[in-house]
Design a protein around this motif. Sequence first.
Motif, PDB file in Angstrom:
ATOM      1  N   ARG A  83      15.408  -7.964  -0.674  1.00  0.00           N
ATOM      2  CA  ARG A  83      16.411  -7.617   0.331  1.00  0.00           C
ATOM      3  C   ARG A  83      17.781  -7.368  -0.304  1.00  0.00           C
ATOM      4  N   LEU A  84      18.153  -8.190  -1.306  1.00  0.00           N
ATOM      5  CA  LEU A  84      19.447  -8.030  -1.970  1.00  0.00           C
ATOM      6  C   LEU A  84      19.508  -6.718  -2.743  1.00  0.00           C
ATOM      7  N   LEU A  85      18.429  -6.357  -3.414  1.00  0.00           N
ATOM      8  CA  LEU A  85      18.412  -5.103  -4.152  1.00  0.00           C
ATOM      9  C   LEU A  85      18.502  -3.904  -3.203  1.00  0.00           C
ATOM     10  N   ARG A  86      17.828  -4.033  -2.031  1.00  0.00           N
ATOM     11  CA  ARG A  86      17.886  -2.938  -1.062  1.00  0.00           C
ATOM     12  C   ARG A  86      19.291  -2.767  -0.510  1.00  0.00           C
ATOM     13  N   ASP A  87      20.004  -3.888  -0.277  1.00  0.00           N
ATOM     14  CA  ASP A  87      21.368  -3.814   0.253  1.00  0.00           C
ATOM     15  C   ASP A  87      22.335  -3.200  -0.750  1.00  0.00           C
ATOM     16  N   GLU A  88      22.058  -3.281  -2.027  1.00  0.00           N
ATOM     17  CA  GLU A  88      22.953  -2.750  -3.048  1.00  0.00           C
ATOM     18  C   GLU A  88      22.697  -1.279  -3.367  1.00  0.00           C
ATOM     19  N   GLN A  89      21.719  -0.677  -2.733  1.00  0.00           N
ATOM     20  CA  GLN A  89      21.438   0.735  -2.978  1.00  0.00           C
ATOM     21  C   GLN A  89      22.525   1.618  -2.370  1.00  0.00           C
ATOM     22  N   GLY A  90      22.907   2.748  -3.046  1.00  0.00           N
ATOM     23  CA  GLY A  90      23.917   3.683  -2.540  1.00  0.00           C
ATOM     24  C   GLY A  90      23.304   4.704  -1.598  1.00  0.00           C
ATOM     25  N   PHE A  91      24.176   5.756  -1.253  1.00  0.00           N
ATOM     26  CA  PHE A  91      23.687   6.813  -0.383  1.00  0.00           C
ATOM     27  C   PHE A  91      22.772   7.751  -1.164  1.00  0.00           C
ATOM     28  N   THR A  92      21.859   8.324  -0.459  1.00  0.00           N
ATOM     29  CA  THR A  92      20.991   9.316  -1.084  1.00  0.00           C
ATOM     30  C   THR A  92      21.748  10.635  -1.217  1.00  0.00           C
ATOM     31  N   LEU A  93      21.232  11.551  -2.041  1.00  0.00           N
ATOM     32  CA  LEU A  93      21.855  12.857  -2.233  1.00  0.00           C
ATOM     33  C   LEU A  93      21.931  13.624  -0.919  1.00  0.00           C
ATOM     34  N   THR A  94      20.895  13.527  -0.128  1.00  0.00           N
ATOM     35  CA  THR A  94      20.890  14.221   1.163  1.00  0.00           C
ATOM     36  C   THR A  94      21.983  13.699   2.075  1.00  0.00           C
ATOM     37  N   GLU A  95      22.141  12.377   2.110  1.00  0.00           N
ATOM     38  CA  GLU A  95      23.173  11.777   2.948  1.00  0.00           C
ATOM     39  C   GLU A  95      24.571  12.219   2.484  1.00  0.00           C
ATOM     40  N   MET A  96      24.773  12.263   1.151  1.00  0.00           N
ATOM     41  CA  MET A  96      26.064  12.684   0.617  1.00  0.00           C
ATOM     42  C   MET A  96      26.360  14.136   0.980  1.00  0.00           C
ATOM     43  N   MET A  97      25.362  15.012   0.861  1.00  0.00           N
ATOM     44  CA  MET A  97      25.564  16.424   1.177  1.00  0.00           C
ATOM     45  C   MET A  97      25.865  16.623   2.658  1.00  0.00           C
ATOM     46  N   VAL A  98      25.150  15.902   3.522  1.00  0.00           N
ATOM     47  CA  VAL A  98      25.407  16.007   4.958  1.00  0.00           C
ATOM     48  C   VAL A  98      26.810  15.523   5.287  1.00  0.00           C
ATOM     49  N   THR A  99      27.230  14.414   4.662  1.00  0.00           N
ATOM     50  CA  THR A  99      28.579  13.878   4.905  1.00  0.00           C
ATOM     51  C   THR A  99      29.654  14.849   4.444  1.00  0.00           C
ATOM     52  N   LEU A 135      29.352  18.087   4.095  1.00  0.00           N
ATOM     53  CA  LEU A 135      29.335  19.255   4.963  1.00  0.00           C
ATOM     54  C   LEU A 135      30.106  18.985   6.252  1.00  0.00           C
ATOM     55  N   ILE A 136      29.912  17.793   6.838  1.00  0.00           N
ATOM     56  CA  ILE A 136      30.633  17.442   8.068  1.00  0.00           C
ATOM     57  C   ILE A 136      32.135  17.375   7.806  1.00  0.00           C
ATOM     58  N   MET A 137      32.519  16.791   6.654  1.00  0.00           N
ATOM     59  CA  MET A 137      33.940  16.692   6.317  1.00  0.00           C
ATOM     60  C   MET A 137      34.557  18.075   6.136  1.00  0.00           C
ATOM     61  N   ILE A 138      33.829  18.973   5.473  1.00  0.00           N
ATOM     62  CA  ILE A 138      34.341  20.328   5.274  1.00  0.00           C
ATOM     63  C   ILE A 138      34.517  21.040   6.607  1.00  0.00           C
ATOM     64  N   MET A 139      33.556  20.866   7.512  1.00  0.00           N
ATOM     65  CA  MET A 139      33.660  21.495   8.825  1.00  0.00           C
ATOM     66  C   MET A 139      34.863  20.959   9.596  1.00  0.00           C
ATOM     67  N   VAL A 140      35.092  19.665   9.521  1.00  0.00           N
ATOM     68  CA  VAL A 140      36.235  19.065  10.212  1.00  0.00           C
ATOM     69  C   VAL A 140      37.549  19.588   9.622  1.00  0.00           C
TER      70      VAL A 140
END
Length: 222
Positions: A8-24, A26-31
């Motif tokens: 559980r601790l290792l899972r909580d320390e995982q970062g965002f995936t590449l897909t999540e970063m790209m979607v974020t 893209l949303i920021m650029i649109m805003v």
Amino acid sequence: MNGAVKTRLLRDEQGFTLTEMMVTMLIMIMVLFALYGIFDMSIRVFAFGNDKIEASENARLGLEKMEREIRAAYPVDRITNKKHVFFSAGASATPARPGTSSITFGNDLPNGATPPNRMVDVTEEITYELRSSDNLNNACPTLGTGGVCSLVRRQSSTAAFQPVVEHVVPNGLSFEYFKSDMASTDPAGNGTDIGVVRIKLRVSVDGRQQTLTTDVDLRNRG
């Protein structure tokens, strides 16, 4: 620490995936683009309004000055029965109908006489017309040539032209002439039947045009 807790601790320390970063991103650029569009539109609306106001003010100031002096135009010399108001530049003794884009008239300007002499001399002759903004000694360029004109004033036929209003559209100054009852005047006459002068002035600031028109009654018509 048991295995379940470590997982559980290792899972909580995982970062965002590449897909999540790209979607974020893209949303920021649109805003950001949406905000920029709103800001740019606000600047354009402000600039448009400011240019319209500047054009209106320029035209209004020019019209007011011409209106004030034309209204006070005075007969050349009533003592010698020269009751005409309009004449050609440098030839005040002979009445002449003014043109559609230039006007010359006499005005009883203060010249130190007590009382005023009530006759037009060379320093009491006023001319309004358009001239090239690049060089006031040159005629105003024709419409469509890309030139810029200035409304100018000259006091006496030998004096230099002085700018009154900048940013005037080529062919943007016109005069119409009527009798005191607004009937048509004789276009082939010498201007002695003119009682009202209609002035139209069109000014353009950064492509924003404004046209103002006024009718001037001749107060001292002979």
